[in-house]
Design a protein around this motif. Structure first.
Motif, PDB file in Angstrom:
ATOM      1  N   VAL A  18       0.856  -1.183   0.000  1.00  0.00           N
ATOM      2  CA  VAL A  18       0.000   0.000   0.000  1.00  0.00           C
ATOM      3  C   VAL A  18       0.894   1.235   0.000  1.00  0.00           C
ATOM      4  N   SER A  19       0.314   2.380  -0.307  1.00  0.00           N
ATOM      5  CA  SER A  19       1.086   3.615  -0.290  1.00  0.00           C
ATOM      6  C   SER A  19       1.378   4.023   1.158  1.00  0.00           C
ATOM      7  N   PRO A  20       2.425   4.806   1.354  1.00  0.00           N
ATOM      8  CA  PRO A  20       2.690   5.300   2.712  1.00  0.00           C
ATOM      9  C   PRO A  20       1.504   6.076   3.289  1.00  0.00           C
ATOM     10  N   GLN A  21       0.778   6.792   2.450  1.00  0.00           N
ATOM     11  CA  GLN A  21      -0.389   7.540   2.920  1.00  0.00           C
ATOM     12  C   GLN A  21      -1.482   6.596   3.414  1.00  0.00           C
ATOM     13  N   THR A  22      -1.722   5.533   2.672  1.00  0.00           N
ATOM     14  CA  THR A  22      -2.726   4.548   3.070  1.00  0.00           C
ATOM     15  C   THR A  22      -2.290   3.848   4.356  1.00  0.00           C
ATOM     16  N   PHE A  23      -0.997   3.546   4.465  1.00  0.00           N
ATOM     17  CA  PHE A  23      -0.494   2.903   5.675  1.00  0.00           C
ATOM     18  C   PHE A  23      -0.711   3.803   6.890  1.00  0.00           C
ATOM     19  N   THR A  24      -0.442   5.082   6.722  1.00  0.00           N
ATOM     20  CA  THR A  24      -0.647   6.038   7.817  1.00  0.00           C
ATOM     21  C   THR A  24      -2.103   6.046   8.246  1.00  0.00           C
ATOM     22  N   LYS A  25      -3.029   6.021   7.284  1.00  0.00           N
ATOM     23  CA  LYS A  25      -4.459   5.972   7.613  1.00  0.00           C
ATOM     24  C   LYS A  25      -4.793   4.716   8.406  1.00  0.00           C
ATOM     25  N   LYS A  26      -4.211   3.592   8.015  1.00  0.00           N
ATOM     26  CA  LYS A  26      -4.454   2.339   8.725  1.00  0.00           C
ATOM     27  C   LYS A  26      -3.899   2.414  10.146  1.00  0.00           C
ATOM     28  N   MET A  27      -2.741   3.003  10.306  1.00  0.00           N
ATOM     29  CA  MET A  27      -2.120   3.109  11.631  1.00  0.00           C
ATOM     30  C   MET A  27      -2.909   4.029  12.557  1.00  0.00           C
ATOM     31  N   HIS A  28      -3.576   5.018  11.981  1.00  0.00           N
ATOM     32  CA  HIS A  28      -4.338   5.967  12.798  1.00  0.00           C
ATOM     33  C   HIS A  28      -5.815   5.601  12.914  1.00  0.00           C
ATOM     34  N   GLY A  29      -6.184   4.434  12.376  1.00  0.00           N
ATOM     35  CA  GLY A  29      -7.543   3.941  12.536  1.00  0.00           C
ATOM     36  C   GLY A  29      -8.566   4.469  11.554  1.00  0.00           C
ATOM     37  N   SER A  30      -8.129   5.248  10.572  1.00  0.00           N
ATOM     38  CA  SER A  30      -9.063   5.754   9.562  1.00  0.00           C
ATOM     39  C   SER A  30      -9.445   4.673   8.562  1.00  0.00           C
ATOM     40  N   SER A  31      -8.628   3.646   8.484  1.00  0.00           N
ATOM     41  CA  SER A  31      -8.841   2.523   7.589  1.00  0.00           C
ATOM     42  C   SER A  31      -8.385   1.273   8.335  1.00  0.00           C
ATOM     43  N   MET A  32      -8.921   0.136   7.976  1.00  0.00           N
ATOM     44  CA  MET A  32      -8.601  -1.108   8.687  1.00  0.00           C
ATOM     45  C   MET A  32      -7.559  -1.929   7.919  1.00  0.00           C
ATOM     46  N   PHE A  33      -6.757  -2.688   8.665  1.00  0.00           N
ATOM     47  CA  PHE A  33      -5.869  -3.675   8.059  1.00  0.00           C
ATOM     48  C   PHE A  33      -6.708  -4.908   7.750  1.00  0.00           C
ATOM     49  N   CYS A  34      -6.531  -5.484   6.557  1.00  0.00           N
ATOM     50  CA  CYS A  34      -7.167  -6.779   6.295  1.00  0.00           C
ATOM     51  C   CYS A  34      -6.293  -7.846   6.964  1.00  0.00           C
ATOM     52  N   ILE A  35      -6.795  -9.043   7.075  1.00  0.00           N
ATOM     53  CA  ILE A  35      -6.080 -10.128   7.760  1.00  0.00           C
ATOM     54  C   ILE A  35      -4.719 -10.385   7.108  1.00  0.00           C
ATOM     55  N   GLU A  36      -4.679 -10.421   5.799  1.00  0.00           N
ATOM     56  CA  GLU A  36      -3.421 -10.683   5.099  1.00  0.00           C
ATOM     57  C   GLU A  36      -2.399  -9.579   5.373  1.00  0.00           C
ATOM     58  N   GLU A  37      -2.841  -8.325   5.359  1.00  0.00           N
ATOM     59  CA  GLU A  37      -1.936  -7.209   5.654  1.00  0.00           C
ATOM     60  C   GLU A  37      -1.395  -7.300   7.075  1.00  0.00           C
ATOM     61  N   ALA A  38      -2.280  -7.575   8.021  1.00  0.00           N
ATOM     62  CA  ALA A  38      -1.868  -7.675   9.419  1.00  0.00           C
ATOM     63  C   ALA A  38      -0.879  -8.824   9.605  1.00  0.00           C
ATOM     64  N   ASN A  39      -1.145  -9.939   8.992  1.00  0.00           N
ATOM     65  CA  ASN A  39      -0.258 -11.095   9.106  1.00  0.00           C
ATOM     66  C   ASN A  39       1.105 -10.803   8.480  1.00  0.00           C
ATOM     67  N   ASN A  40       1.107 -10.231   7.278  1.00  0.00           N
ATOM     68  CA  ASN A  40       2.373  -9.919   6.604  1.00  0.00           C
ATOM     69  C   ASN A  40       3.175  -8.871   7.377  1.00  0.00           C
TER      70      ASN A  40
END
Length: 58
Positions: A18-40
């Motif tokens: 994912v892009s660094p911007q999308t990752f930042t959103k996931k880290m701040h709770g604006s977007s969720m990690f899918c199971i595969e992303e969380a596992n990786n």
């Protein structure tokens, strides 16, 4: 944990394709990690199964 392992958001974003911007959103709770992303990401950071559950599923 990212800082503890000496990693950056940019490197972690690349690991889960994912892009660094999308990752930042996931880290701040604006977007969720899918199971595969969380596992990786957990594997990349050397997390145990329990750590993955505690961090991503609580």
């Amino acid at each position: 944990m990212i800082a503890e392992k000496g990693q950056t958001y940019k490197k972690c974003a690349a690991v889960i394709h994912v892009s660094p911007q999308t990752f930042t959103k996931k880290m701040h709770g604006s977007s969720m990690f899918c199971i595969e992303e969380a596992n990786n990401l957990g594997d990349f950071l050397g997390m145990t199964g329990k750590e993955k559950i505690d961090i991503f599923l609580s």
